[in-house]
Design a protein around this motif. Structure first.
Motif: not given
Ligand SMILES: Nc1nc2c(c(=O)[nH]1)N[C@H]1C(S)=C(S)[C@@H](COP(=O)(O)O)O[C@H]1N2
Ligand SMILES: [Mo]
Length: 430
Positions: A278-281, A329-331, A367-369, A371-373, A401-403, A415-419
């Motif tokens: 499924f989609p990966v951001n 739900a990605c912005v 672990f990332e540096v 904006p999504f860290a 890819d999904h974390g 979506g962006v906060h689902n780290t």
């Molecule tokens: N560490 C981390 N978490 C992240 C992101 C990221 O770039 N880094 N992207 C976010 C965004 S913008 C979205 S929409 C979702 C997408 O999750 P997915 O790639 O598993 O579909 O993860 C979020 N979690």
């Protein structure tokens, strides 16, 4: 056919003669306006709700920087789980579907955009609001479309620009509606829609002369009927709708031709069609995290309950597991729904040594540096029944890819906060 020679001496006259479509007129413009009058407020409010959903201290532009220009802030709910999917989907999806209508309406009022200033103060105000209205709506459309293509060609913050532009648009839109509503109602009453829908090209005549300057004083013969113009705008909206619906539906995903495919779907060939397809951001490779950081030596750090606690993946898997079907739900204009399994965040609070009832918020770091860290969740988001640190999706291990090894998934959270690739969760007391 020889073109009519236009007298050069009178610029106003010249302008009027340049726009000679016989179907242009207040009725047609009002027909284009009516669905915008309903749709635009939905796009506006859902856009502002997106800003609220980002949460205290996380909305961009920052709260301090927008003064009173925002909806009243409230903790974004976790129930229904599809709430953000709906608001964000309406904002992006409906916003795109309305673009052909906006263009049709601009076409219908084009003579007005080329007339000079008027000495009448009301007309002057109307014209000023038109400049702001047209400028801001085009600005919002262009920045919005570029953003969902991840195409940051502009040298400014998308969020700040789109948010500021939105308020210019809101002000101009409200003023425009106030000034134009009586004209719109009057114009809509001036002709019967049913009769228009039965009028073929051959019988198409101009609307009677108006004082608003839309009706051509010296029209050309019609090349399109009014019903043709309405069908063209409606068809354009349907066409865009067909192109975007796949962004929000897992079944129709292959039709989402406007999704930047290279960025959003990147399953390894072996994963194609599998539980992680499924989609990966942002892909793991793009995150810049070294593979060994999330390898066998990985453990989750929990803080906030006194001494930090470390849990290896096996220890997490030994805690009670909970399964929930929740959307991402990605912005940036796509969403998906998947079935996640992992440890409830409130159980992790307990594991950290806190009484869940005492939790005020949780800050999740990857672990990332960049904006999504990290993301901060409010108490309701930590304590929700389905708020998870997911280890698995659709019955399988999370893919990189999904974390993998673990990611946050919380109902109705943007979506962006689902780290993904979580390193630490820091709980704080309320
Ligand atoms: N560490 C981390 N978490 C992240 C992101 C990221 O770039 N880094 N992207 C976010 C965004 S913008 C979205 S929409 C979702 C997408 O999750 P997915 O790639 O598993 O579909 O993860 C979020 N979690
Ligand atoms: Mo996202």
């Amino acid at each position: 056919m020889s073109r009519r020679v236009v007298p050069r001496r009178n610029p106003v006259h010249t302008t009027a003669l340049r726009w000679r479509s016989p179907i242009r007129g207040p009725w047609l413009t009002s027909m284009f306006a009516l669905p915008l009058l309903v749709g635009m407020p939905i796009v506006i409010v859902t856009g502002l709700l997106d800003w609220v959903a980002y949460g205290e201290g996380q909305s961009i532009p920052a709260r301090e920087d927008v003064g009173g220009l925002h909806l009243p802030l409230f903790p974004w709910p976790t129930d229904p789980a599809w709430l953000f999917r709906l608001t964000e989907g309406l904002h992006v999806g409906l916003g795109m579907v309305l673009v052909p209508l906006v263009l049709a309406k601009l076409w219908s009022v084009i003579p007005k955009l080329f007339t000079g200033p008027s000495p009448d103060p009301v007309r002057l105000l109307e014209r000023l609001s038109l400049v702001l209205l047209v400028g801001s709506v085009l600005f919002e459309i262009v920045t919005g479309l570029l953003n969902i293509q991840y195409d940051y060609v502009f040298g400014f913050s998308f969020y700040t620009a789109h948010y500021t532009g939105a308020w210019v648009f809101i002000a101009a839109f409200v003023l425009h509606v106030l000034l134009k509503l009586p004209t719109m109602v009057r114009s809509l009453r001036s002709r019967s829609l049913r009769a228009e829908l039965r009028t073929p090209l051959a019988d198409t005549r101009s609307e009677p002369p108006d004082d608003g300057g839309l009706v051509a004083p010296d029209p050309d013969p019609p090349t399109m009927s009014r019903r043709g113009a309405l069908a063209l705008a409606g068809g354009g909206m349907l066409f865009v709708g067909a192109l975007v619906v796949g962004q929000f539906s897992d079944r129709l995903r292959p039709t989402a031709l406007l999704l930047p495919r290279g960025r959003t779907t990147d399953p390894a060939p072996a994963e194609r069609g599998g539980p992680n397809d499924f989609p990966v951001n942002r892909t793991f490779a793009a995150s810049g995290i070294a593979p060994d950081v999330v390898g066998d030596g990985w453990s989750l750090e929990l803080t906030g309950g006194g001494t930090p606690v470390r849990l290896e993946r096996a220890a997490l898997a030994a805690l009670p597991q909970h399964t929930a079907t929740l959307p991402i739900a990605c912005v940036e204009g796509w969403s998906t729904s998947q079935t996640w399994t992992g440890v409830r965040l409130r159980d992790l609070a307990r594991a950290a040594g806190l009484d869940p009832a005492a939790v005020g918020s949780a800050t999740v770091r990857s672990f990332e540096v960049g904006p999504f860290a990290q993301a901060t969740l409010h108490a309701g988001q930590v304590l929700a029944d389905d708020a998870l640190l997911a280890l698995r999706v659709n019955g399988a291990e999370l893919s990189r890819d999904h974390g993998f090894p673990a990611r946050v998934i919380v109902p109705a959270l943007p979506g962006v906060h689902n780290t993904k690739w979580v390193a630490t969760i820091g709980f704080s007391r309320g």
